[in-house]
Design an enzyme around this catalytic site. Structure first.
Site, short mmCIF file in Angstrom:
data_model
loop_
_atom_site.label_atom_id
_atom_site.label_comp_id
_atom_site.label_asym_id
_atom_site.label_seq_id
_atom_site.Cartn_x
_atom_site.Cartn_y
_atom_site.Cartn_z
N ARG A 140 4.66 -2.12 -1.68
CA ARG A 140 5.84 -1.33 -1.30
C ARG A 140 7.14 -2.07 -1.55
NH1 ARG A 140 5.56 2.61 2.56
NH2 ARG A 140 3.64 1.68 3.35
N CYS A 168 2.90 25.97 -0.57
CA CYS A 168 2.58 26.98 0.44
C CYS A 168 1.97 26.34 1.67
CB CYS A 168 1.64 28.01 -0.16
SG CYS A 168 2.49 28.95 -1.40
N TYR A 179 4.27 4.67 -3.31
CA TYR A 179 3.44 5.68 -2.65
C TYR A 179 4.00 7.09 -2.78
CZ TYR A 179 1.51 1.35 -0.85
OH TYR A 179 0.97 0.10 -0.76
C1 LIG Z 1 -2.00 -1.58 0.08
C2 LIG Z 1 -2.38 -2.98 0.01
C3 LIG Z 1 -1.42 -3.95 -0.25
C4 LIG Z 1 0.04 -3.65 -0.41
O1 LIG Z 1 0.63 -3.22 0.79
P1 LIG Z 1 2.21 -2.94 0.83
O2 LIG Z 1 2.41 -2.47 2.21
O3 LIG Z 1 2.48 -1.89 -0.18
O4 LIG Z 1 2.89 -4.21 0.54
C5 LIG Z 1 -1.85 -5.26 -0.37
N1 LIG Z 1 -3.15 -5.58 -0.22
C6 LIG Z 1 -4.10 -4.66 0.05
C7 LIG Z 1 -5.49 -5.07 0.20
C8 LIG Z 1 -3.75 -3.34 0.17
O5 LIG Z 1 -4.69 -2.43 0.45
#
Ligand SMILES: *Cc1c(COP(=O)(O)O)cnc(C)c1O
Length: 418
Positions: free
Chosen positions: A280, A348, A377
């Site tokens: 993220r 909808c 996301y």
């Molecule tokens: C989703 C995920 C991340 C990344 O998480 P963010 O909140 O997007 O930084 C890192 N490691 C694993 C194993 C994940 O499932």
């Protein structure tokens, strides 16, 4: 309103709406600062890994790879995308709580450098796959450190009641370590944990590092094995609203590195290689989505719906977990935001909303509405619900834009229909 030197209204005119726009300058800036922080805090002994599920397409893989990050994937599809983008298997970390045999085979065939094994049955499955192919695969183990991060329950992952990982407290994790060390076609390289997402506090990360080093130390004293690396996962929070209580991710890095150095000294453990997996925080703030405002429905004493030409099919996050967003009218960005709007999509479903009771400039049909911090996301969670084609994505840099993902056509929608 501009992004990376490109006027948003020009972008909307040129490429149409809805439109995902990603700033390459911002992505590269964040990647660069993560890489620099590893120099600063660990003398380069480790590296950041981009969790590609946040925003996965070939160009994004190429950009983060060129900045010196590894790639994390959680499915055969993400793995295939990374490989097609030219990411070497050695730079790929493969996560997931239920990898299928074909996914494991794809990973082994392409010499994925780190398969993060989630559970005991997967460990045995992978041993069989590797044995069939006559290879020894490098793995790490995903551990559930038993840490409750204060974030939405759907994006929390480190606590005991989680579908991910090997439980530390019950001894399951230690058993898995012993088993991995016995297996002929498995080479255990490290440990992994990931405690959740959109976390806004430093303490859970610091605590996770401490707990994980405790396990590494137990492995060293009881089994005489020193593991090569510790992967502390991702989860750093970003700004969705101006009021978000925001900690720059470098502060998490610093707090965690201080604890790691302290703890290694205390436990007489050599400093392992450290990995983190931000998703993220690499992609989120780099992205915006542009829409055209359609009908406006003012229901006296109730609320005012402002309809846009997108919705939950291209951004399901509000419908899924009431995520915050900042919305504004891009062609009126310098006017005061005095209008209280519920921004509604075109699907909808009554729950197809992007944001409720949010302040924007007074909207009119035909305005361009921008939603900020949609780089993570959004595209990756998009669907074709109501047979809406997924929008295009334009990468902007230094005043220039280029399409990196074509928008879907109606033909694309029926491509697999027989
Ligand atoms: C989703 C995920 C991340 C990344 O998480 P963010 O909140 O997007 O930084 C890192 N490691 C694993 C194993 C994940 O499932």
């Amino acid at each position: 309103m501009a992004i990376s030197g490109c006027d948003t209204i020009d972008l909307a005119k040129k490429y149409g709406t809805p439109l995902y726009v990603m700033s390459e300058d911002e992505i590269r800036r964040v990647c660069g600062s993560y890489v620099a922080s590893f120099q600063k805090f660990y003398h380069g002994n480790g590296r950041p890994i981009y969790a590609s599920k946040a925003f996965c397409c070939k160009e994004m893989c190429r950009i983060v790879l060129s900045e010196g990050l590894d790639l994390e994937v959680v499915s055969g599809g993400e793995l295939f995308t990374a490989l097609q983008a030219g990411v070497p298997g050695q730079n790929i970390h493969f996560q997931g709580n239920n990898k299928t045999i074909p996914e494991l085979e794809l990973a082994v065939d392409n010499n994925v450098g780190d398969i993060v094994v989630d559970n005991l049955s997967e460990l045995e499955k992978l041993e069989r796959v590797a044995a069939c192919k006559g290879k020894v695969v490098h793995i790490s183990l995903r551990i559930k450190p038993g840490i409750d991060a204060h974030t939405h329950e759907f994006i929390r992952t480190g606590q005991i009641d989680s579908k991910f990982g090997l439980d530390l407290a019950s001894g399951e994790a230690f058993c898995a370590v012993k088993r991995a060390l016995e297996l002929e076609h498995i080479k255990l390289m490290g440990l992994h944990c990931h405690i959740g997402s959109q976390i806004m506090e430093k303490e859970p990360f610091v605590h996770a590092a401490e707990v994980m080093l405790g396990l590494m130390s137990q492995i060293k004293t009881e089994l005489g094995v020193t593991l090569d690396f510790l992967n502390l996962g991702g989860g750093f929070g970003i700004h969705y609203k101006e009021t978000d209580d925001f900690i720059p991710y470098i502060e998490y890095m610093e707090a965690v590195s201080i604890k790691i150095h302290e703890k290694c000294t205390e436990l007489q453990l050599d400093l392992p290689k450290i990995f983190i997996e931000p998703g993220r925080s690499v992609a989120g703030e780099a992205g915006i989505t542009l829409y055209t405002v359609g009908g406006i429905r003012e229901i006296p004493d109730v609320r005012s719906y402002v309809a846009i030409d997108g919705g939950m099919f291209e951004n399901p996050r509000y419908a899924l977990y009431q995520s915050d967003y900042t919305c504004l009218i891009a062609n009126k960005a310098n006017q005061p935001a005095g209008y209280t709007a519920t921004v509604a999509g075109k699907c909808c479903e009554s729950g197809d909303l992007i944001q409720e009771h949010t302040k924007i400039q007074t909207p009119e049909e035909g305005d361009i509405l921008a939603v900020l911090s949609t780089g993570a996301y959004n595209y990756s969670m998009a669907s074709n619900y109501n047979r809406n084609p997924r929008p295009a994505c334009v990468m902007v840099r230094n005043g220039e834009g280029r399409v990196i993902i074509r928008g879907e056509t109606y033909q694309d929608l029926i491509r697999n229909d027989l």
